[in-house]
Design an enzyme around this catalytic site. Structure first.
Site, short mmCIF file in Angstrom:
data_model
loop_
_atom_site.label_atom_id
_atom_site.label_comp_id
_atom_site.label_asym_id
_atom_site.label_seq_id
_atom_site.Cartn_x
_atom_site.Cartn_y
_atom_site.Cartn_z
N ASP A 154 -58.10 37.16 -38.26
CA ASP A 154 -58.92 36.64 -37.16
C ASP A 154 -60.33 37.25 -37.17
O ASP A 154 -60.65 38.10 -38.01
CB ASP A 154 -58.19 36.95 -35.84
CG ASP A 154 -58.34 35.85 -34.80
OD1 ASP A 154 -59.32 35.09 -34.88
OD2 ASP A 154 -57.49 35.79 -33.90
N ASP A 209 -59.93 27.21 -30.88
CA ASP A 209 -58.48 27.05 -30.71
C ASP A 209 -58.06 25.71 -30.11
O ASP A 209 -58.70 25.19 -29.19
CB ASP A 209 -57.93 28.15 -29.81
CG ASP A 209 -57.95 29.52 -30.49
OD1 ASP A 209 -58.56 29.64 -31.56
OD2 ASP A 209 -57.36 30.46 -29.93
C1 GLA Z 1 -57.69 33.72 -31.71
C2 GLA Z 1 -57.11 32.75 -32.74
C3 GLA Z 1 -55.75 32.26 -32.25
C4 GLA Z 1 -54.82 33.45 -32.05
C5 GLA Z 1 -55.45 34.45 -31.09
C6 GLA Z 1 -54.68 35.75 -31.02
O1 GLA Z 1 -57.99 33.06 -30.53
O2 GLA Z 1 -57.96 31.67 -32.96
O3 GLA Z 1 -55.18 31.35 -33.16
O4 GLA Z 1 -54.55 34.05 -33.29
O5 GLA Z 1 -56.78 34.79 -31.46
O6 GLA Z 1 -55.22 36.68 -30.13
#
Ligand code: GLA
Length: 403
Positions: A154, A209
């Protein structure tokens, strides 16, 4: 001078040759030849993940035909880590994972499946746990020792780090650790990773997301600009147009994990979401609790003919070939010369939709057989094109094969 130049050239070639064969001998080059398929804890469990749930998913993968349908990776997202010890080793949350990660990976492997984990390029993950910044080689060695097969990496808390350099650093660390590990880069498309990601990671997120909704969006201020950081699947779909040529075997655009079976998506919307992710040659990482999924959702996720479109060895990302507002036609070339076609109806009506052969790269006089992939039914042969009624907020998905 000429000699000096050729020595330099030779050294560069040797160096390039060495790094290529290092990747090859470590299996890196053979990973993710088709889009990775599996399950990831985030979309349903957020930070409340534990080893009981993960073991349950592995059991269920085998018992309910997920493994048989091609799903392979069981991935724990954020929330498994808690601290670093005095030597800098990452410390696992013992309340959630009392048996430790190695035992869990062994369990997943014992089912003939693969095991994945999550970390972050910055000093903290998005959930506020220790990230890998400054510990890349140490963490990569630890993952290899645990038997990790997949790393989602990430981009929270990275300050002004260079995105390509940071991901390259972890890729080097993974290679050095000597275990083939699929490298999933999750920087939300902010640095256009499709332009530099091939050869660094095997897949890269293209957007912020996903949320389990048709077209919702949450606006936030980022660097003085209003952006949508949580979006429904149709908005994510729109953002994939133009990225097609960057995807292929071993290097995929990732429009985020599936929300099929989550939120208030209807059966038709779930079908549309899954069909379109298959057309995009997207990684198929399930994000629902498959243990409690409805029979309708299971039928969608386990439709082998639709999955075959996603996993087609040609590795072509599908293309939107017509956009009539709410009515869209998508086409994906398959290795046997046929095409997968999705007629996508965003409207609340049930219009008659059509595809012309000329839109999917065939001559109009071509006679082709048509198979309806959701109804699992041969629709006979057709010349020039095919027309059919499409339900509201849904799709008809076809395989069109020249005679
Ligand atoms: C980000 C990523 C998600 C997930 C969260 C975890 O938002 O894009 O897919 O992995 O972090 O905290």
């Amino acid at each position: 001078m000429k000699n000096v130049l050729s020595v330099i050239l030779m050294s560069v070639l040797v160096l390039l040759g060495c790094s290529a064969s290092f990747a090859a001998t470590n299996g890196w080059d053979n990973l993710a030849q088709t889009p990775p398929m599996g399950w990831n804890s985030w979309n349903t469990f957020r930070l409340e993940i534990n080893e009981g749930v993960v073991r349950g998913m592995a059991d269920y993968f085998v018992e309910r035909g997920f493994k048989d349908a091609g799903y392979e990776y069981i991935v724990i997202d954020d929330g498994w880590q808690v601290d670093r010890d005095a030597q800098g080793n990452i410390v696992v949350n013992k309340d959630k994972f009392p048996s430790g990660i190695k035992a869990l990976a062994d369990y997943v492997h014992s089912k003939g499946l693969k095991f994945g984990i999550y970390s972050d390029d910055g000093y903290k993950t998005c959930g506020g746990f220790p990230g890998s910044l400054g510990y890349e080689y140490q963490d990569a060695r630890q993952y290899a020792a645990w038997g990790v097969d997949y790393l989602k990496y990430d981009w929270c808390n990275t300050g002004n780090q260079s995105t390509p350099d940071s991901y390259q650093l972890m890729r080097n660390a993974l290679e050095k650790a000597g275990r083939p590990i699929v490298f999933s880069m999750c920087e939300w498309g902010t640095s256009k990773p499709w332009q530099w990601g091939k050869g660094v990671g095997h897949l890269w997120r293209t957007t912020f997301d996903i949320r389990p909704c048709w077209d919702c969006g949450q606006r936030v201020l980022s660097k003085g600009v209003q952006v949508e950081n949580f979006i429904g699947f149709t908005k994510i779909l729109d953002l994939q147009v133009g990225s097609e040529s960057y995807a292929g075997p071993g290097h995929w655009n990732d429009p985020d994990m599936l929300e099929v079976g989550n939120g208030k998506l209807t059966a038709d919307e779930n079908k549309a979401h899954f069909s379109l992710w298959c057309m995009l040659a997207a990684p198929l990482m399930l994000g629902n609790d498959i243990r409690t999924a409805t029979p309708e959702t299971l039928d969608i996720l386990l439709n082998k003919e639709v999955i075959a479109v996603n996993q087609d060895p040609l590795g072509k990302q599908g293309v939107k070939v017509r956009d009539d507002g709410d009515l869209e036609v998508w086409s994906k070339s398959l290795h046997d010369g046929s095409r997968a076609v999705v007629l996508f109806n965003r409207s609340k009506l049930e219009p008659n939709m059509h595809v012309l052969w000329t839109e999917i790269g065939y001559p109009s006089h071509l006679d082709a057989t048509v198979r309806d992939l959701w109804n699992k039914k041969d629709m006979g042969s057709s010349t020039g094109g095919y027309a059919v009624e499409v339900p509201a907020h849904s799709v008809v998905m076809l395989k069109v094969s020249p005679q």
